[in-house]
Design an enzyme around this catalytic site. Structure first.
Site, PDB file in Angstrom:
ATOM      1  N   TYR A 191      -1.350  -3.716 -29.816  1.00  0.00           N
ATOM      2  CA  TYR A 191      -1.529  -3.903 -31.251  1.00  0.00           C
ATOM      3  C   TYR A 191      -3.204  -4.115 -31.848  1.00  0.00           C
ATOM      4  O   TYR A 191      -3.884  -4.292 -30.633  1.00  0.00           O
ATOM      5  CB  TYR A 191      -0.678  -4.991 -31.776  1.00  0.00           C
ATOM      6  N   HIS A 198      -6.012  -5.429 -26.644  1.00  0.00           N
ATOM      7  CA  HIS A 198      -6.654  -4.880 -27.677  1.00  0.00           C
ATOM      8  C   HIS A 198      -7.398  -3.635 -27.200  1.00  0.00           C
ATOM      9  O   HIS A 198      -8.108  -3.663 -26.371  1.00  0.00           O
ATOM     10  CB  HIS A 198      -7.327  -5.856 -28.716  1.00  0.00           C
TER      11      HIS A 198
END
Length: 305
Positions: free
Chosen positions: A233, A281
Protein backbone atom coordinates in the site's frame (compact mmCIF):
# COMPACT_ATOMS: atom_id res chain seq x y z
CA UNK A 1 -24.29 45.47 -35.77
CA UNK A 2 -26.39 42.39 -34.96
CA UNK A 3 -23.49 40.09 -35.82
CA UNK A 4 -21.20 42.03 -33.46
CA UNK A 5 -23.77 41.70 -30.67
CA UNK A 6 -24.02 37.94 -31.30
CA UNK A 7 -20.23 37.60 -31.15
CA UNK A 8 -20.10 39.59 -27.90
CA UNK A 9 -22.81 37.43 -26.33
CA UNK A 10 -21.01 34.28 -27.47
CA UNK A 11 -17.73 35.43 -25.89
CA UNK A 12 -19.47 36.30 -22.62
CA UNK A 13 -21.08 32.86 -22.52
CA UNK A 14 -17.71 31.15 -23.15
CA UNK A 15 -16.04 33.18 -20.39
CA UNK A 16 -18.92 32.41 -18.01
CA UNK A 17 -18.67 28.67 -18.68
CA UNK A 18 -14.91 28.83 -18.14
CA UNK A 19 -15.32 30.52 -14.76
CA UNK A 20 -18.05 28.08 -13.74
CA UNK A 21 -15.89 25.10 -14.72
CA UNK A 22 -12.88 26.38 -12.80
CA UNK A 23 -14.91 27.20 -9.69
CA UNK A 24 -17.00 24.03 -9.50
CA UNK A 25 -14.87 21.28 -11.03
CA UNK A 26 -11.19 22.00 -10.59
CA UNK A 27 -10.90 21.88 -6.76
CA UNK A 28 -9.89 18.21 -7.20
CA UNK A 29 -8.54 18.37 -10.75
CA UNK A 30 -4.93 19.54 -11.35
CA UNK A 31 -3.60 20.02 -14.89
CA UNK A 32 -2.18 17.08 -16.79
CA UNK A 33 0.10 16.72 -19.78
CA UNK A 34 -0.59 14.27 -22.61
CA UNK A 35 3.18 13.89 -23.16
CA UNK A 36 3.83 12.82 -19.55
CA UNK A 37 4.83 9.12 -19.56
CA UNK A 38 1.69 7.53 -20.96
CA UNK A 39 -0.92 10.18 -21.72
CA UNK A 40 -3.87 7.97 -20.80
CA UNK A 41 -2.22 6.83 -17.56
CA UNK A 42 -1.58 10.33 -16.28
CA UNK A 43 -5.06 11.42 -17.34
CA UNK A 44 -6.42 8.52 -15.29
CA UNK A 45 -4.25 9.48 -12.33
CA UNK A 46 -5.51 13.04 -12.40
CA UNK A 47 -9.16 12.09 -12.81
CA UNK A 48 -11.27 13.92 -10.26
CA UNK A 49 -11.67 11.89 -7.08
CA UNK A 50 -14.93 13.30 -5.76
CA UNK A 51 -14.56 12.70 -2.01
CA UNK A 52 -11.02 12.37 -0.68
CA UNK A 53 -12.35 12.81 2.86
CA UNK A 54 -14.97 10.88 4.76
CA UNK A 55 -18.18 12.68 5.67
CA UNK A 56 -21.29 11.81 7.65
CA UNK A 57 -23.21 11.21 4.42
CA UNK A 58 -20.56 9.23 2.55
CA UNK A 59 -21.17 5.50 2.17
CA UNK A 60 -18.01 3.47 1.63
CA UNK A 61 -18.67 0.48 -0.62
CA UNK A 62 -18.20 -2.97 0.87
CA UNK A 63 -15.71 -3.76 -1.89
CA UNK A 64 -13.52 -0.81 -0.87
CA UNK A 65 -13.92 -1.76 2.77
CA UNK A 66 -12.69 -5.30 2.04
CA UNK A 67 -9.61 -3.88 0.29
CA UNK A 68 -8.93 -1.50 3.16
CA UNK A 69 -9.36 -4.13 5.91
CA UNK A 70 -6.50 -6.18 4.44
CA UNK A 71 -3.98 -3.36 4.95
CA UNK A 72 -3.47 -4.32 8.60
CA UNK A 73 -5.42 -7.58 8.85
CA UNK A 74 -8.60 -5.97 10.23
CA UNK A 75 -10.87 -8.75 11.53
CA UNK A 76 -13.99 -6.75 12.36
CA UNK A 77 -16.79 -6.50 9.83
CA UNK A 78 -18.37 -3.81 7.68
CA UNK A 79 -21.20 -3.21 10.15
CA UNK A 80 -18.70 -2.44 12.92
CA UNK A 81 -16.89 -0.02 10.61
CA UNK A 82 -20.10 1.83 9.80
CA UNK A 83 -21.06 2.08 13.48
CA UNK A 84 -17.66 3.53 14.36
CA UNK A 85 -17.91 6.08 11.54
CA UNK A 86 -21.40 7.12 12.67
CA UNK A 87 -20.15 7.61 16.22
CA UNK A 88 -17.13 9.55 15.01
CA UNK A 89 -19.25 12.08 13.15
CA UNK A 90 -21.35 12.71 16.22
CA UNK A 91 -18.25 14.48 17.57
CA UNK A 92 -16.56 15.91 14.49
CA UNK A 93 -17.81 18.15 11.65
CA UNK A 94 -20.12 16.30 9.26
CA UNK A 95 -17.80 17.06 6.36
CA UNK A 96 -14.18 18.17 6.02
CA UNK A 97 -13.60 21.81 5.16
CA UNK A 98 -11.64 22.23 1.92
CA UNK A 99 -10.77 25.68 0.60
CA UNK A 100 -12.59 26.18 -2.71
CA UNK A 101 -10.66 27.00 -5.84
CA UNK A 102 -11.40 30.27 -7.60
CA UNK A 103 -9.88 32.38 -10.39
CA UNK A 104 -8.96 35.03 -7.82
CA UNK A 105 -7.23 32.71 -5.34
CA UNK A 106 -4.33 30.33 -5.94
CA UNK A 107 -4.15 27.79 -3.12
CA UNK A 108 -0.43 27.15 -2.51
CA UNK A 109 0.63 24.19 -0.39
CA UNK A 110 3.87 22.90 1.10
CA UNK A 111 3.91 19.14 1.67
CA UNK A 112 6.71 18.53 4.18
CA UNK A 113 8.01 14.98 4.44
CA UNK A 114 10.42 13.78 7.09
CA UNK A 115 13.46 12.77 5.04
CA UNK A 116 16.97 13.32 6.32
CA UNK A 117 17.62 15.27 3.13
CA UNK A 118 16.05 18.28 4.88
CA UNK A 119 19.06 18.64 7.17
CA UNK A 120 21.00 21.82 6.31
CA UNK A 121 18.58 22.55 3.46
CA UNK A 122 17.55 26.02 4.74
CA UNK A 123 14.08 25.52 3.24
CA UNK A 124 12.28 26.94 6.29
CA UNK A 125 11.33 30.34 4.77
CA UNK A 126 10.15 28.72 1.51
CA UNK A 127 7.95 26.31 3.44
CA UNK A 128 6.42 28.98 5.65
CA UNK A 129 5.73 31.20 2.61
CA UNK A 130 3.01 28.79 1.35
CA UNK A 131 -0.60 29.33 2.38
CA UNK A 132 -1.05 25.76 3.65
CA UNK A 133 1.72 23.70 5.24
CA UNK A 134 1.03 19.98 5.58
CA UNK A 135 3.25 17.94 7.90
CA UNK A 136 2.93 14.31 8.85
CA UNK A 137 3.48 11.78 11.62
CA UNK A 138 6.39 12.67 13.90
CA UNK A 139 7.47 15.69 11.88
CA UNK A 140 8.59 18.45 14.21
CA UNK A 141 9.74 22.04 13.91
CA UNK A 142 11.35 22.97 17.23
CA UNK A 143 15.10 23.04 16.82
CA UNK A 144 14.84 22.61 13.04
CA UNK A 145 13.15 25.88 12.06
CA UNK A 146 15.80 26.97 9.53
CA UNK A 147 15.36 23.77 7.53
CA UNK A 148 11.67 22.90 7.97
CA UNK A 149 9.96 26.15 8.99
CA UNK A 150 7.55 26.80 11.85
CA UNK A 151 4.12 26.93 10.23
CA UNK A 152 1.66 24.01 10.23
CA UNK A 153 -1.92 24.23 8.97
CA UNK A 154 -2.59 20.47 8.52
CA UNK A 155 -0.94 17.55 10.32
CA UNK A 156 -1.41 14.03 8.98
CA UNK A 157 -1.28 11.21 11.53
CA UNK A 158 -2.57 7.84 12.66
CA UNK A 159 -2.69 6.58 16.28
CA UNK A 160 0.83 5.14 16.37
CA UNK A 161 2.31 8.40 15.02
CA UNK A 162 0.09 10.89 16.87
CA UNK A 163 1.39 14.20 18.24
CA UNK A 164 -0.29 17.05 20.09
CA UNK A 165 -1.44 20.00 17.98
CA UNK A 166 -2.24 23.63 18.65
CA UNK A 167 -5.79 24.92 18.42
CA UNK A 168 -5.50 26.19 14.83
CA UNK A 169 -3.96 23.14 13.11
CA UNK A 170 -6.18 20.63 11.33
CA UNK A 171 -5.77 17.02 12.44
CA UNK A 172 -5.88 14.89 9.27
CA UNK A 173 -6.43 11.25 10.26
CA UNK A 174 -5.22 8.56 7.86
CA UNK A 175 -7.12 5.50 9.16
CA UNK A 176 -5.65 2.09 8.38
CA UNK A 177 -8.00 0.04 10.59
CA UNK A 178 -11.18 0.35 12.63
CA UNK A 179 -9.16 0.93 15.81
CA UNK A 180 -7.97 4.22 14.30
CA UNK A 181 -11.54 5.53 14.01
CA UNK A 182 -12.26 4.52 17.59
CA UNK A 183 -8.99 6.05 18.77
CA UNK A 184 -9.54 9.53 17.29
CA UNK A 185 -13.02 9.68 18.85
CA UNK A 186 -11.86 8.67 22.33
CA UNK A 187 -8.44 10.33 22.37
CA UNK A 188 -10.20 13.68 22.02
CA UNK A 189 -12.85 12.93 24.63
CA UNK A 190 -12.87 10.21 27.31
CA UNK A 191 -9.46 8.74 26.56
CA UNK A 192 -8.44 5.66 24.57
CA UNK A 193 -7.46 2.44 26.35
CA UNK A 194 -6.79 -0.02 23.49
CA UNK A 195 -3.49 -1.36 22.21
CA UNK A 196 -1.79 -1.78 18.86
CA UNK A 197 1.53 -2.90 17.34
CA UNK A 198 3.16 0.23 18.84
CA UNK A 199 2.41 2.47 21.83
CA UNK A 200 -0.58 4.79 21.41
CA UNK A 201 -1.28 8.10 23.15
CA UNK A 202 -4.45 7.76 25.25
CA UNK A 203 -5.21 11.45 24.87
CA UNK A 204 -4.09 14.08 22.41
CA UNK A 205 -4.45 17.83 22.21
CA UNK A 206 -6.20 19.02 19.05
CA UNK A 207 -9.21 21.05 18.00
CA UNK A 208 -12.02 18.54 17.41
CA UNK A 209 -13.78 21.06 15.15
CA UNK A 210 -10.85 20.87 12.71
CA UNK A 211 -10.61 17.07 12.35
CA UNK A 212 -10.51 15.63 8.82
CA UNK A 213 -10.55 11.88 8.05
CA UNK A 214 -9.14 10.45 4.83
CA UNK A 215 -11.50 8.28 2.80
CA UNK A 216 -10.30 4.61 2.65
CA UNK A 217 -11.46 4.58 -0.99
CA UNK A 218 -8.96 7.39 -1.67
CA UNK A 219 -6.19 5.18 -0.29
CA UNK A 220 -7.20 2.48 -2.76
CA UNK A 221 -7.32 5.01 -5.59
CA UNK A 222 -3.72 6.05 -4.85
CA UNK A 223 -2.58 2.41 -4.73
CA UNK A 224 -4.47 1.15 -7.78
CA UNK A 225 -4.30 4.18 -10.07
CA UNK A 226 -1.18 6.12 -9.10
CA UNK A 227 1.04 3.19 -8.12
CA UNK A 228 -0.54 0.62 -10.44
CA UNK A 229 -0.83 -1.71 -7.40
CA UNK A 230 2.92 -1.76 -6.73
CA UNK A 231 3.82 -2.46 -3.10
CA UNK A 232 1.42 -3.51 -0.36
CA UNK A 233 0.00 0.00 0.00
CA UNK A 234 1.21 3.60 -0.46
CA UNK A 235 3.27 5.41 2.13
CA UNK A 236 1.62 8.08 4.25
CA UNK A 237 3.86 10.64 2.56
CA UNK A 238 2.86 9.70 -0.97
CA UNK A 239 -0.84 9.65 -0.11
CA UNK A 240 -0.42 13.10 1.44
CA UNK A 241 1.23 14.36 -1.73
CA UNK A 242 -1.59 13.06 -3.97
CA UNK A 243 -4.13 14.53 -1.56
CA UNK A 244 -2.39 17.90 -1.86
CA UNK A 245 -2.67 17.68 -5.66
CA UNK A 246 -6.42 17.32 -5.16
CA UNK A 247 -6.97 20.20 -2.75
CA UNK A 248 -4.28 22.71 -3.79
CA UNK A 249 -3.65 24.66 -6.98
CA UNK A 250 0.13 24.81 -6.54
CA UNK A 251 2.08 22.12 -4.65
CA UNK A 252 5.62 22.46 -3.27
CA UNK A 253 7.16 19.21 -2.01
CA UNK A 254 9.96 18.99 0.57
CA UNK A 255 11.60 16.18 2.52
CA UNK A 256 10.86 13.18 0.29
CA UNK A 257 13.24 10.41 -0.75
CA UNK A 258 16.48 9.06 0.61
CA UNK A 259 19.29 11.20 1.94
CA UNK A 260 22.52 11.73 -0.01
CA UNK A 261 23.80 8.34 1.21
CA UNK A 262 20.72 6.50 -0.02
CA UNK A 263 19.16 5.98 3.42
CA UNK A 264 15.49 6.64 4.16
CA UNK A 265 16.07 8.40 7.47
CA UNK A 266 14.24 11.12 9.46
CA UNK A 267 15.76 14.58 9.73
CA UNK A 268 15.48 14.66 13.55
CA UNK A 269 17.05 11.25 14.18
CA UNK A 270 20.60 10.02 14.31
CA UNK A 271 20.68 7.13 11.85
CA UNK A 272 21.60 3.83 13.50
CA UNK A 273 20.77 1.53 10.56
CA UNK A 274 22.90 2.49 7.57
CA UNK A 275 20.82 0.37 5.23
CA UNK A 276 17.40 1.76 6.13
CA UNK A 277 14.83 1.29 3.35
CA UNK A 278 11.06 1.76 3.01
CA UNK A 279 9.59 -1.53 4.22
CA UNK A 280 6.36 -2.54 2.49
CA UNK A 281 6.03 0.80 0.70
CA UNK A 282 7.20 1.10 -2.92
CA UNK A 283 9.52 4.00 -2.11
CA UNK A 284 11.52 3.91 -5.34
CA UNK A 285 8.35 3.92 -7.46
CA UNK A 286 6.83 6.76 -5.44
CA UNK A 287 10.02 8.79 -5.80
CA UNK A 288 10.09 8.20 -9.57
CA UNK A 289 6.53 9.50 -9.89
CA UNK A 290 7.42 12.62 -7.88
CA UNK A 291 10.38 13.29 -10.18
CA UNK A 292 8.14 12.86 -13.24
CA UNK A 293 5.55 15.25 -11.81
CA UNK A 294 8.28 17.81 -11.12
CA UNK A 295 9.78 17.36 -14.59
CA UNK A 296 6.44 18.21 -16.16
CA UNK A 297 5.87 21.13 -13.76
CA UNK A 298 2.84 19.59 -12.06
CA UNK A 299 4.53 20.29 -8.73
CA UNK A 300 7.75 21.87 -7.46
CA UNK A 301 10.12 19.38 -5.85
CA UNK A 302 12.93 20.46 -3.52
CA UNK A 303 15.42 17.59 -3.24
CA UNK A 304 17.40 18.99 -0.29
CA UNK A 305 20.83 17.97 -1.60
Amino acid sequence: MKSKVRILIFLLVVIGIGLFWRRDVTPYLPPWDETFENGMLIKQRFSRFAEPFLSANYNLSEDNFNWWKRLQAEKRNFTTYRNKVDRMFQMFPASAYVEASSPEHCRTCAVVGNSGNLRKSHYGPRIDFQEFVIRMNGGRTKGYEADVGTKTTHHVMYPESAVDLDNTTRLVLFPFKILDLDWVTKALSTGFSGSSYAPIKSNIKANKDLVMVLNPAFMRYVHDVWLQKKGKYPSTGFMTLVLALHICDEVHVFGFGADSDGNWSHYWEKLMNNNLKTGSHPGAEEYKIILDLAKHQLLKFYTGW
